[in-house]
Design a protein around this motif. Structure first.
Motif, PDB file in Angstrom:
ATOM      1  N   ALA A 268     -27.745 -39.662 -67.478  1.00 38.19           N
ATOM      2  CA  ALA A 268     -28.968 -40.461 -67.539  1.00 38.19           C
ATOM      3  C   ALA A 268     -30.005 -39.804 -68.443  1.00 38.19           C
ATOM      4  CB  ALA A 268     -29.535 -40.646 -66.129  1.00 38.19           C
ATOM      5  N   TRP A 269     -30.145 -38.492 -68.307  1.00 36.77           N
ATOM      6  CA  TRP A 269     -31.116 -37.741 -69.110  1.00 36.77           C
ATOM      7  C   TRP A 269     -30.810 -37.906 -70.593  1.00 36.77           C
ATOM      8  CZ3 TRP A 269     -33.002 -32.362 -67.115  1.00 36.77           C
ATOM      9  CH2 TRP A 269     -34.027 -31.880 -67.920  1.00 36.77           C
TER      10      TRP A 269
ATOM     11  N   ALA B  69     -31.577 -41.433 -71.971  1.00 37.40           N
ATOM     12  CA  ALA B  69     -33.002 -41.686 -72.188  1.00 37.40           C
ATOM     13  C   ALA B  69     -33.621 -40.737 -73.207  1.00 37.40           C
ATOM     14  CB  ALA B  69     -33.751 -41.558 -70.863  1.00 37.40           C
TER      15      ALA B  69
ATOM     16  N   ALA C 223     -32.896 -45.239 -73.527  1.00 40.76           N
ATOM     17  CA  ALA C 223     -31.838 -45.845 -72.711  1.00 40.76           C
ATOM     18  C   ALA C 223     -31.872 -47.362 -72.710  1.00 40.76           C
ATOM     19  CB  ALA C 223     -31.965 -45.338 -71.272  1.00 40.76           C
TER      20      ALA C 223
ATOM     21  N   ILE D 199     -29.308 -45.201 -65.837  1.00 40.16           N
ATOM     22  CA  ILE D 199     -30.538 -44.623 -65.282  1.00 40.16           C
ATOM     23  C   ILE D 199     -30.523 -44.672 -63.759  1.00 40.16           C
ATOM     24  CG2 ILE D 199     -33.047 -44.775 -65.249  1.00 40.16           C
ATOM     25  CD1 ILE D 199     -31.695 -43.852 -67.915  1.00 40.16           C
TER      26      ILE D 199
ATOM     27  N   ASN E 146     -30.927 -41.647 -60.945  1.00 35.93           N
ATOM     28  CA  ASN E 146     -31.851 -41.656 -59.817  1.00 35.93           C
ATOM     29  C   ASN E 146     -31.138 -41.400 -58.494  1.00 35.93           C
ATOM     30  OD1 ASN E 146     -34.013 -42.291 -61.497  1.00 35.93           O
ATOM     31  ND2 ASN E 146     -34.749 -43.934 -60.179  1.00 35.93           N
TER      32      ASN E 146
ATOM     33  N   TRP F 108     -39.605 -37.458 -64.740  1.00 42.27           N
ATOM     34  CA  TRP F 108     -38.299 -38.124 -64.785  1.00 42.27           C
ATOM     35  C   TRP F 108     -38.478 -39.638 -64.940  1.00 42.27           C
ATOM     36  CZ3 TRP F 108     -33.281 -36.995 -65.373  1.00 42.27           C
ATOM     37  CH2 TRP F 108     -32.342 -37.989 -65.041  1.00 42.27           C
TER      38      TRP F 108
ATOM     39  N   THR G  11     -37.188 -41.798 -68.233  1.00 38.03           N
ATOM     40  CA  THR G  11     -36.183 -42.848 -68.112  1.00 38.03           C
ATOM     41  C   THR G  11     -36.740 -44.258 -68.277  1.00 38.03           C
ATOM     42  OG1 THR G  11     -36.427 -42.711 -65.703  1.00 38.03           O
ATOM     43  CG2 THR G  11     -34.622 -41.471 -66.699  1.00 38.03           C
ATOM     44  N   HIS G  12     -38.075 -44.382 -68.399  1.00 35.20           N
ATOM     45  CA  HIS G  12     -38.668 -45.711 -68.522  1.00 35.20           C
ATOM     46  C   HIS G  12     -39.587 -45.860 -69.719  1.00 35.20           C
ATOM     47  CE1 HIS G  12     -37.346 -45.669 -64.318  1.00 35.20           C
ATOM     48  NE2 HIS G  12     -37.395 -46.976 -64.344  1.00 35.20           N
TER      49      HIS G  12
END
Length: 738
Positions: free
Chosen positions: A99-100, A103, A115, A159, A163, A412, A416-417
């Protein structure tokens, strides 16, 4: 630098590389993998997207059984598969890294990366050295994706899996917003760099102070094929202070201040381990070049079993903490309490090991819990200990673990957003109520009445401003929009706030005068609506003056942002240093002006015909920066005519470069009498010199297409004015979810 946050502005010319690097291309997938299947030959026959043309992902996501999906993801975390066994019996750290890295490609310079579209599935990202073995993480997710199908995109799933991984190990999570729709091919408009080699092939670091070389904009990573920095240090040199320098620059380019950077690094490295069990030369090629029998998997290893305890990824080896599957305070305790010595991993990588480490502080072996092994730190971790500024932040978090929990959760969530744009684009039951300044919040607007709209249009057209002045004010406001990260645009009217009101490209003196008058006349309209409506009214009048009775659509309801909720530093990269649509070039770079024009058009989401008709129309309306005459190929300025194209393609004109202009400005002479007719820039003449652009321009210059030109211009004008209106397009989904 912001003293409060330790963040540097991301301003500067967006493309300033040496050697004439092409902004839109750099090294392409074809360069890296010349034998790859050339599927692009089918694009002429239609989109690569296999989903129905009217597929509405937001609607599909709202129908998702979100909590069942999270339950399945939680179960997956400890469902270790024999073909790629989980370290410590828990896939959580693996999915956090996935995920990291999905993004972490985001950069503020042009808003690209991140992402938002699931790009990690495609080259070059699926084969970057820094993404080694993440192909296995995506395959582990496939059964979940297959089960939930169209209701969850890969982009969202990456993502959300990160989480859930954090939550399953007791870590803090602020929330989750869905709504990222997948693409089905590599995005071609992202410039990843001009180097010919990857990070693991000896390519130089992009910051070389001894050579006065800085990190090229809009790039953020320090070397080709990295997400952030080389964990072994600059160019592989184990220099913690040099690494600190690199970390600060690259995280700033990704919109993180220094406190967020430390929190994110420490929180992420609380979990999991690095993999460097053996000789990295025993690894096969990356996924994009792998054998067909491997079915898209890469980095096949012949070192013993090739996986589990024999895994080779970064070449570094070991866990950061003694509790690699739990959220604990141990990262800073181990980093700050122990002295470290430089050692070499089994794969030959440089890393740091605690001196005289206590047995209770050692980590369990990832695949044999009866064994204990020393923990380690990378050079990048040591930067948090050795750099004075990072050290102070680290000490703060070491002494206040609740502050670290909060800072990590927020960093975080931002990581991711950030590329999703305004909060109105977020979907799902776990969207935080809190507004974040980096979301560029805009208060809800009110839909104006038809009477208010009509009254303002009459007043502003009688206010003494030219058609061009009103058009370019609206353009300056709306054209900041970037489809890459959905930032900018007219909603919020930030053109009246810092930093935008002071940008040279926005003609501050003229802007102040026009905005003051708009404010006096707007009545019940928001400033954001009034600015757009002023330009729209001017376009409508210009069309009528040219003989075309057309209504230019206007949709109100924009709100007005406040200075307090405008992150001045964060908006700096949106400043236009080149905007061909207003014929503005502040800083000449090594990238051709016409290529910068394509980049701007791409970020606005324009097609070739849309770019062409928009530029031609803005020229005849008089929308040039400072009312420059360049490209205004008409004696009817202020009327919406196709004169730009008619006169550009006229063979009675011969063009010559203006001496001392750097091949940027030109004069058009009458071919017979040497009388000066027009002035132009490269952004004008390219529509006559490039064969494809000329073919498009010819359509708009043809007799019988005068009305088509007007209607096409109005359509694309409206598209740009409304490009950021997620408050309209997503409103119904929020109501449905509620």
């Amino acid at each position: 630098m912001d003293a409060a946050t330790g963040s540097m502005s991301g301003g500067g010319c967006p493309f300033n590389g040496d050697g004439g690097v092409r902004a839109l291309l750099g090294r392409t997938n074809k360069d890296w993998w010349p034998d790859a299947l050339p599927l692009e030959i089918l694009l002429v026959n239609g989109s690569p997207d296999p989903l129905d043309e009217d597929f509405d992902y937001a609607e599909a996501f709202n129908a998702l059984d979100y909590h069942a999906l999270k339950k399945d993801l939680t179960a997956l975390m400890t469902d270790s598969k024999p073909w790629w066994p989980a370290d410590y019996g828990h896939y959580g750290p693996f999915f956090i890294r996935m995920a990291w890295h999905a993004a972490g490609t985001y950069r503020t310079g042009d808003g690209r990366g991140g992402a938002n579209s699931g790009q990690q599935r495609f080259a070059p990202l699926n084969s970057w050295p820094d993404n080694g073995n993440l192909d296995k993480a995506r395959r582990l997710l496939w059964p979940v994706k297959q089960k939930y199908g169209k209701n969850i995109s890969w982009a969202d799933l990456f993502i959300l899996a990160g989480n859930v991984a954090i939550e399953s190990m007791g870590g803090p999570v602020l929330g989750f917003g869905g709504g990222r729709r997948d693409v089905f091919e590599a995005e071609r408009d992202i410039y990843w760099g001009g180097e010919d080699l990857w990070v693991n092939e000896g390519v130089a670091t992009r910051i070389r102070p001894e050579e006065e070389v800085d990190l090229e904009n809009p790039l953020a990573a320090i070397q080709m094929g990295l997400i952030y920095v080389n964990p072994e240090g600059p160019g592989g040199d184990p220099d913690p202070l040099g690494s600190a320098r690199d970390i600060k620059v690259t995280f700033e380019r990704m919109a993180m201040n220094h406190e967020e950077t430390v929190a994110l690094t420490a929180g992420g490295h609380t979990f999991g381990k690095c993999h460097g069990a053996g000789d990295p030369s025993l690894l096969d090629v990356a996924p994009e070049a792998s054998d067909i029998t491997l079915q898209g998997l890469g980095w096949a290893s012949t070192y013993e079993s090739g996986f589990g305890p024999h895994t080779i990824t970064s070449g570094l080896e070991g866990a950061w903490t003694n509790t690699p599957t739990e959220w604990t305070e141990n990262y800073f305790r181990l980093l700050l309490d122990y002295e470290y010595e430089l050692v070499t991993s089994p794969a030959g990588a440089k890393q740091w090991q605690p001196i005289d480490q206590k047995e209770e502080d050692m980590a369990p072996d990832a695949h044999d819990p009866s064994k204990k092994v020393p923990t380690m730190m990378t050079t990048a971790d040591m930067a948090l200990k050795m750099d004075p500024e990072f050290r102070a932040i680290s000490e703060k978090f070491r002494n206040d673990h609740e502050a670290l929990r909060d800072a990590f959760a927020r960093a975080w969530f931002k990581l991711t957003h950030r590329d999703m744009g305004p909060k109105c684009r977020y979907l799902g039951p776990e969207v935080p109520e809190e507004d974040m300044i980096w979301q560029d919040p805009v208060p809800a607007g009110t839909m104006p009445s038809d009477a208010d709209v009509s009254a303002f249009k009459s007043k502003i057209l009688d206010a003494g401003f030219s058609i061009g002045e009103l058009v370019r004010t609206a353009w300056y406001s709306a054209s900041t929009f970037r489809k890459s990260d959905h930032r900018g645009g007219a909603n919020g009217a930030r053109i009246r706030l810092e930093p935008q009101k002071g940008w040279a490209a926005n003609e501050p003196a003229l802007l102040d005068r026009i905005l003051a008058r708009i404010d006096e006349l707007r009545g019940n309209l928001s400033m954001a609506d009034a600015i757009v409506l002023a330009g729209t009214a001017a376009v409508e009048k210009a069309a009528k003056d040219a003989g075309f009775d057309v209504e230019v659509p206007f949709t109100g309801g924009r709100g007005d942002a406040t200075q307090e909720w405008t992150d001045v530093d964060s908006f700096a990269p949106l400043e236009p240093f080149a905007d061909a649509f207003r014929n503005y070039l502040r800083t000449k770079s090594n990238v051709k002006t016409e290529e910068l024009m394509l980049d701007r058009a791409s970020l606005l989401g324009l097609s070739t015909p849309e770019m062409t008709v928009l530029l031609g129309g803005l020229r005849v309306l008089g929308a040039n920066f400072e009312d420059r005459p360049h490209g205004v190929f008409t004696d009817r300025k202020g009327q919406l005519t196709n004169d730009f194209f008619v006169n550009l393609l006229d063979m009675d004109t011969v063009w010559e470069v203006v001496d001392g202009s750097g091949d940027e400005e030109f004069i058009g002479y009458d071919r017979g009498g040497r009388q000066e007719k027009w002035k132009a820039t490269r952004a004008d003449l390219i529509f006559g010199s490039n064969s494809q652009l000329r073919a498009t321009a010819e359509v708009y210059a043809e007799r019988g297409h005068e009305e088509k030109f007007v209607r096409d211009f109005v359509k694309v004008w409206t598209k740009v004015m409304n490009a950021d209106r997620c408050d309209l397009t997503y409103a119904k989904y929020h109501k449905e979810a509620a």
